[in-house]
Scaffold this motif. Structure first.
Motif, PDB file in Angstrom:
ATOM      1  N   ALA A  66      57.623  38.800  -5.155  1.00 13.89           N
ATOM      2  CA  ALA A  66      58.948  39.027  -4.564  1.00 13.89           C
ATOM      3  C   ALA A  66      59.040  40.438  -3.990  1.00 13.89           C
ATOM      4  O   ALA A  66      59.572  40.641  -2.896  1.00 13.89           O
ATOM      5  CB  ALA A  66      60.039  38.795  -5.602  1.00 13.89           C
ATOM      6  N   ALA A  67      58.521  41.412  -4.722  1.00 19.89           N
ATOM      7  CA  ALA A  67      58.556  42.793  -4.233  1.00 19.89           C
ATOM      8  C   ALA A  67      57.714  42.936  -2.960  1.00 19.89           C
ATOM      9  O   ALA A  67      58.136  43.595  -2.006  1.00 19.89           O
ATOM     10  CB  ALA A  67      58.049  43.747  -5.317  1.00 19.89           C
ATOM     11  N   GLN A  68      56.537  42.309  -2.943  1.00 22.87           N
ATOM     12  CA  GLN A  68      55.679  42.362  -1.762  1.00 22.87           C
ATOM     13  C   GLN A  68      56.369  41.707  -0.564  1.00 22.87           C
ATOM     14  O   GLN A  68      56.367  42.248   0.540  1.00 22.87           O
ATOM     15  CB  GLN A  68      54.335  41.663  -2.047  1.00 22.87           C
ATOM     16  CG  GLN A  68      53.403  41.628  -0.866  1.00 22.87           C
ATOM     17  CD  GLN A  68      52.919  42.996  -0.450  1.00 22.87           C
ATOM     18  OE1 GLN A  68      52.850  43.909  -1.253  1.00 22.87           O
ATOM     19  NE2 GLN A  68      52.606  43.155   0.819  1.00 22.87           N
ATOM     20  N   VAL A  73      59.284  41.987   4.562  1.00 22.58           N
ATOM     21  CA  VAL A  73      60.487  41.660   5.335  1.00 22.58           C
ATOM     22  C   VAL A  73      61.156  42.938   5.823  1.00 22.58           C
ATOM     23  O   VAL A  73      61.563  43.038   6.988  1.00 22.58           O
ATOM     24  CB  VAL A  73      61.454  40.795   4.497  1.00 22.58           C
ATOM     25  CG1 VAL A  73      62.827  40.720   5.133  1.00 22.58           C
ATOM     26  CG2 VAL A  73      60.891  39.402   4.310  1.00 22.58           C
ATOM     27  N   MET A  74      61.282  43.934   4.953  1.00 23.01           N
ATOM     28  CA  MET A  74      61.934  45.185   5.345  1.00 23.01           C
ATOM     29  C   MET A  74      61.116  45.907   6.413  1.00 23.01           C
ATOM     30  O   MET A  74      61.681  46.512   7.327  1.00 23.01           O
ATOM     31  CB  MET A  74      62.156  46.088   4.126  1.00 23.01           C
ATOM     32  CG  MET A  74      63.194  45.539   3.155  1.00 23.01           C
ATOM     33  SD  MET A  74      64.740  45.036   3.931  1.00 23.01           S
ATOM     34  CE  MET A  74      65.355  46.590   4.506  1.00 23.01           C
ATOM     35  N   MET A  80      61.768  45.564  14.070  1.00 25.54           N
ATOM     36  CA  MET A  80      62.731  44.953  14.988  1.00 25.54           C
ATOM     37  C   MET A  80      63.855  45.923  15.325  1.00 25.54           C
ATOM     38  O   MET A  80      64.298  45.986  16.485  1.00 25.54           O
ATOM     39  CB  MET A  80      63.305  43.666  14.373  1.00 25.54           C
ATOM     40  CG  MET A  80      62.283  42.555  14.321  1.00 25.54           C
ATOM     41  SD  MET A  80      62.820  40.914  13.756  1.00 25.54           S
ATOM     42  CE  MET A  80      64.229  41.150  12.785  1.00 25.54           C
ATOM     43  N   ALA A  81      64.312  46.713  14.349  1.00 24.36           N
ATOM     44  CA  ALA A  81      65.368  47.698  14.617  1.00 24.36           C
ATOM     45  C   ALA A  81      64.855  48.769  15.582  1.00 24.36           C
ATOM     46  O   ALA A  81      65.579  49.194  16.495  1.00 24.36           O
ATOM     47  CB  ALA A  81      65.842  48.326  13.317  1.00 24.36           C
ATOM     48  N   GLY A  82      63.608  49.200  15.400  1.00 27.21           N
ATOM     49  CA  GLY A  82      63.020  50.176  16.320  1.00 27.21           C
ATOM     50  C   GLY A  82      62.907  49.626  17.727  1.00 27.21           C
ATOM     51  O   GLY A  82      63.219  50.316  18.711  1.00 27.21           O
TER      52      GLY A  82
END
Length: 141
Positions: A66-68, A73-74, A80-82
């Motif tokens: 889950a952490a990976q 995802v982040m 995508m934000a960049g």
């Protein structure tokens, strides 16, 4: 008249006394049963420990996955934000140049209109003055 009835005697069950060998066999069977119970209890304890270890390992594995996944995802969201910020900057630049072009076009159009209006106005003034002079001097209708 008295009758006498005789009751047959009750047959006593045959009783057998256990011998030392019988007691030894019973004790041996009892020891085997107790040993089996001990083995089952030890086996259950081992299984309980194994299930606890398995649950701990599965929980850790799920948490790690889950952490990976969260990190991946982040990271994708950051990319995508960049990209969106770059597109916004590019679009803003294009809009600024379009706006500058529209301002220049508007200024040039207004300048042309003012000059044309001025020239037409002076032309009309000149025509009116010419007509007035021709009439005053008697050359026109």
């Amino acid at each position: 008249m008295s009758e006498t009835t005789t009751v047959p005697p009750i047959a006593a069950p045959s009783m057998r006394c256990a011998t030392v060998e019988d007691l030894a066999r019973v004790r041996e069977r009892l020891a085997k049963v107790e040993g089996g119970h001990d083995n089952l209890r030890d086996g259950l304890n081992v299984l309980s420990v194994q299930f606890s270890d398995l649950r701990r390992d599965l929980t850790r594995s799920v948490a790690d996955n889950a952490a990976q996944t969260r990190r991946e995802v982040m990271a994708r969201v950051d990319v995508m934000a960049g990209n969106a910020a770059e597109r916004d900057t590019e679009i803003s630049g294009r809009l600024s140049s379009i706006e500058g072009g529209l301002k220049l076009t508007s200024w040039m159009t207004m300048t042309f209109i003012v000059l044309a209006t001025g020239l037409l106005g002076w032309g009309q003034v000149g025509d009116a003055a010419w007509s007035l002079c021709r009439r005053a001097l008697g050359y026109g209708p």
